[in-house]
Design an enzyme around this catalytic site. Structure first.
Site, mmCIF file in Angstrom:
data_model
loop_
_atom_site.group_PDB
_atom_site.id
_atom_site.type_symbol
_atom_site.label_atom_id
_atom_site.label_comp_id
_atom_site.label_asym_id
_atom_site.label_seq_id
_atom_site.Cartn_x
_atom_site.Cartn_y
_atom_site.Cartn_z
ATOM 1 N N LYS A 36 4.342 -19.216 -45.299
ATOM 2 C CA LYS A 36 5.663 -18.632 -45.168
ATOM 3 C C LYS A 36 6.647 -19.554 -44.459
ATOM 4 C CE LYS A 36 6.298 -15.976 -41.925
ATOM 5 N NZ LYS A 36 6.315 -14.980 -40.866
ATOM 6 N N THR A 37 6.214 -20.083 -43.335
ATOM 7 C CA THR A 37 7.103 -20.959 -42.578
ATOM 8 C C THR A 37 7.465 -22.190 -43.397
ATOM 9 O OG1 THR A 37 5.892 -20.255 -40.622
ATOM 10 C CG2 THR A 37 7.434 -22.059 -40.360
ATOM 11 N N ASP A 218 13.630 -13.892 -41.548
ATOM 12 C CA ASP A 218 12.178 -13.993 -41.423
ATOM 13 C C ASP A 218 11.626 -12.707 -40.802
ATOM 14 O OD1 ASP A 218 9.696 -15.054 -41.445
ATOM 15 O OD2 ASP A 218 9.975 -16.369 -39.718
ATOM 16 N N GLU A 219 10.333 -12.451 -40.957
ATOM 17 C CA GLU A 219 9.692 -11.273 -40.377
ATOM 18 C C GLU A 219 10.474 -9.999 -40.699
ATOM 19 O OE1 GLU A 219 6.854 -11.757 -39.223
ATOM 20 O OE2 GLU A 219 6.738 -13.643 -38.110
ATOM 21 N N GLN A 249 1.901 -6.779 -41.834
ATOM 22 C CA GLN A 249 2.043 -7.386 -40.513
ATOM 23 C C GLN A 249 3.145 -6.739 -39.692
ATOM 24 O OE1 GLN A 249 1.494 -11.763 -40.206
ATOM 25 N NE2 GLN A 249 1.367 -11.714 -42.425
ATOM 26 N N ARG A 604 -4.969 -14.817 -37.784
ATOM 27 C CA ARG A 604 -4.504 -16.038 -37.100
ATOM 28 C C ARG A 604 -5.581 -17.115 -37.158
ATOM 29 N NH1 ARG A 604 0.042 -15.265 -38.065
ATOM 30 N NH2 ARG A 604 -0.852 -13.550 -39.221
#
Length: 726
Positions: A36-37, A218-219, A249, A604
């Site tokens: 994503k980043t 984002d998010e 998430q 993670r």
DNA sequence: CAGTCGACTATTTTT
DNA sequence: TAGTCGACTG
């Protein structure tokens, strides 16, 4: 600037599509570890390479750290600096720039949670609402939630449905008056006032719409209603809005985040292109499978299956410790072993996640004993330490004397003999004349019922404040902080008692000066000012300054884990009532959020994932028998490997103080006398009937049909906490 | 008014 | 357990 970048080498076809999407709305549903980043940074870089001005791109991330990180990566790609911000910092910037158009003075300050709570307490006292009857925290939360939904105090008052609502409405209304008078905004005001500004002043909205031809959020799954409205307002004109999120998430519902925004996005932007990123590049296949399996237990969930080409890797390691100390020892030993075997390149590869900060203490102690370098993120944030808040309060008051909360904070710090009762007299006077507390101090001479000695002391204090105010005009933050320390003798007064905490306090104050110096050095417009510094620190958190270059193991809450990745992850304290946390157990929706939180933690991990629980744990100072988390039972057994502490026997020898249960129901014997047909009661699922029993003793697996559940459920006898029911 | 003592009670998670 | 809050005393 035009420089064609070929992303094809580093992106898969779906990612490439997301990155090179042209104009129009775009929704990217990006699973954990799907890059994503990278996509966001590449997309920004792509836009710039297409000739879009960096300043025309509005990128919003969840934390300052994420913003900095992304800015750094973009700069690497296209050597252009793009202004990325959080919703809060963006709004603050807008509000400062447009301060002529909002009902605030230019020098308004930002209230943090503590200030907010102080003010709420103050309001409650004025309304004669006892703190015992209703907790101030409940009010401040209710007010925050209302603001998240853009509900003003008058609107709230109109929609009261209960007695509690009515109290909230009263406090809310009082609070709004007070905070406006104090020329201050809380976190939620930043968003709400910005939306208000845009809705009322079309010319200003148009200006920002014009300026930002491309927007990225984002998010997105963790945006609240107010933030979504703000986003829509800004994106309305160009409609070049790209949002990235993952419903699985979403972990900030408690703070007003609405997963619904993702669904609404498709409704609000009917022509939105939707891109699903389901390939995971981060974790081993085993870890990913395990995480998928856990989160698939959520009912309110859109089916999604992440996959990976990565190797299977090691099984997820499950460890049951004897107690919390044993748990910490185990983790420390594992880390040592990994390090000795060179299975990890550095201690930075290791992280420990827990549900609540309180758990960090045992680990801190154990790691210190084991001489394992470690860094704990969060807990009491730097800027909420008492000594820091005290000094910062001086800065705030000098900038904005209307700030009653902070004026009252410093009026007797250090001690000047101006205690509770004289403050009360002044506060009353201020309210009667509807002036600020500061003004009341200034006019102390006129205030009746105030002893001459008091008036003299107040006079001295005011002389000090005025001297500081004058000096502040021409001083940098660092110089001013030093002046405050000199003039108030703060360090001598507060930190000269030989208290063990004193040294840390002095260190913290030095740290504050360093932070100010840092601000002065990096201040973009060369106009480092005291109020600029205040705004800078208002929105900063410890995570932002977390320096991952120091060689150490990191400890943090799972909430802090968002967006991060580590080769080796330990999730600790996986016990019922802790993770899922007991406050969530009442509401299935809350439990689902806990499960997502667990999912976030698990995903993670790149190489190794270890999840631990303890048989006993001291909670509230009392030793309790603990039941492993339901999330552990939701792991696929084929993907995990269970180990039990050697110390288990020594612990179970000591008979746990079996707390007497209420009611007449007796314990189902846990020596294996279960049989099909037995009626039982479960603390969470309620009454049910055992359908079948596999195995015997503690380890017996019971298939039970609960009245509250559609299908039968398999539970392990030992952990089921069953009681007999008639 | 300030410091000390004891009682009490609270614990998510954070921009 | 520990940190906060309130009452009481010097």
């Amino acid at each position: 600037m035009k420089a064609v970048i070929d992303f094809r080498a580093q992106l898969n076809p779906v990612q490439l599509e997301a990155v090179t999407h042209g104009t129009g709305p775009l929704l990217i549903v990006a699973g954990a570890g799907s890059g994503k980043t990278r996509i966001l940074t590449c997309r920004v870089a792509h836009l710039i390479s297409q000739g879009v001005q960096p300043s025309a791109i509005l990128g919003v991330t969840f934390t300052n750290k994420a913003a900095d990180e992304m800015a750094r990566r973009v700069e690497k790609l296209v050597s252009a600096s793009v202004p990325l911000s959080t919703f809060h910092s963006f709004c603050l910037r807008v509000l400062r720039a447009e301060s002529d158009h909002i009902p605030y003075q230019r020098n308004f300050v930002v209230y943090d949670k503590t200030d907010q709570l102080t003010l709420v307490k103050d309001c409650m006292r004025r309304l004669n609402i006892s703190e015992k009857h209703a907790k101030p925290r409940a009010f401040s939360n209710a007010i925050s939630r209302a603001k998240d939904r853009l509900i003003t105090a008058p609107q709230f008052a109109k929609s009261v449905k209960s007695y509690m609502d009515e109290s909230v409405a009263n406090v809310y209304s009082e609070y709004e008056t007070a905070i406006l008078k104090a020329n201050a905004m809380d976190f939620d005001d930043l968003i709400m006032r910005c939306v208000e500004l845009f809705q009322k002043q079309h010319d200003i909205l148009a200006k920002y719409q014009q300026r930002f031809s491309y927007m990225l959020v984002d998010e997105f799954q963790d945006t609240n209603h107010a933030q979504y409205v703000l986003t829509k307002l800004l994106a309305q004109k160009h409609r070049n809005i790209c949002v990235v999120g993952d419903p699985d998430q979403s972990i900030y519902r408690f703070r007003g985040a609405e997963i619904r925004n993702i669904l609404d996005f498709e409704r609000d932007f009917k022509d939105a292109r939707v891109i699903l990123l389901e390939q995971n590049y981060r974790s081993t296949a085993t870890i990913l499978e395990a995480a998928n399996h856990v989160v698939s237990h959520n009912v309110e969930r859109k089916e999604k299956k992440l996959w990976t080409k990565n190797d299977a890797g090691a099984p997820v390691s499950i460890f049951r410790a004897a107690d919390e100390n044993d748990e910490a020892r185990f983790v420390a030993r594992c880390i040592r072993e990994l390090s000795d075997e060179q299975a990890i390149a550095s201690l930075n590869d290791v992280v420990i996640f827990y549900r609540i900060h309180a758990l960090s203490r045992v680990f801190e102690e154990e790691f210190r004993r084991a001489r394992l370098p470690h860094a704990i993120i969060g807990d009491v944030g730097f800027y909420s330490r008492r000594e820091i808040k005290d000094i910062v309060a001086y800065l705030r008051v000098v900038v904005n004397p209307a700030d009653d909360v902070n004026v009252r904070r410093i009026v007797n710090v250090p001690h000047r003999g101006l205690g509770e009762s004289s403050q009360e007299v002044l506060a009353r006077y201020a309210r009667a004349c509807s002036i600020s507390f500061y003004d009341a101090l200034d006019q102390a001479a006129k205030v009746p019922r105030l002893a001459a000695g008091m008036k003299r002391k107040i006079g001295q204090f005011m002389t000090l404040l005025k001297k500081l105010q004058k000096a502040a005009q021409s001083m940098l933050p660092t110089e001013f902080i030093r002046l405050v320390l000199d003039e108030t003798h703060y360090i001598e007064e507060m930190c000269g008692s030989g208290d063990t905490q004193d040294r840390a306090r002095v260190e913290n104050i030095k740290e504050l000066i360093s932070a100010a110096a840092e601000y002065e050095n990096t201040c973009p417009d060369e106009r480092a000012s005291i109020d600029g510094f205040l705004h800078e620190i208002a929105l900063s958190s410890e995570l932002d300054s977390w320096n991952d270059s120091a060689e150490s193991v990191t400890l943090m809450t799972v909430h802090n884990a968002k967006g991060l990745e580590f080769p080796v992850v330990f999730m600790v304290g996986l016990e019922e009532d802790l993770f899922p946390h007991f406050n969530s157990l009442e509401d299935p929706t809350d439990v689902e959020e806990e499960r997502r939180l667990c999912y976030v933690g698990m995903t993670r991990a790149q190489k190794r994932l270890t999840m631990t629980s303890a048989y006993h744990r001291t909670v509230f100072g009392q030793r309790k028998v603990r039941e492993p988390s339901r999330f552990l039972t939701e792991l696929p057994s084929t993907h995990s490997e269970v180990r039990i502490s050697d110390h288990r026997d020594s612990i179970t020898d000591a008979p746990p103080p079996e707390q007497p249960r209420r009611g007449s129901a007796t314990h189902v014997p846990d020596n294996g006398e279960y049989q099909a047909g037995l009626r039982v009661k479960h603390p969470h699922f309620g009454p049910g009937v055992i359908e079948s029993v596999q195995g015997s003793g503690d380890e017996a697996r019971l298939t039970i049909k609960f009245e509250s559940l559609p299908g039968p459920k398999v539970l392990v006898a030992k952990y089921a906490k069953l009681r007999a029911a008639r």
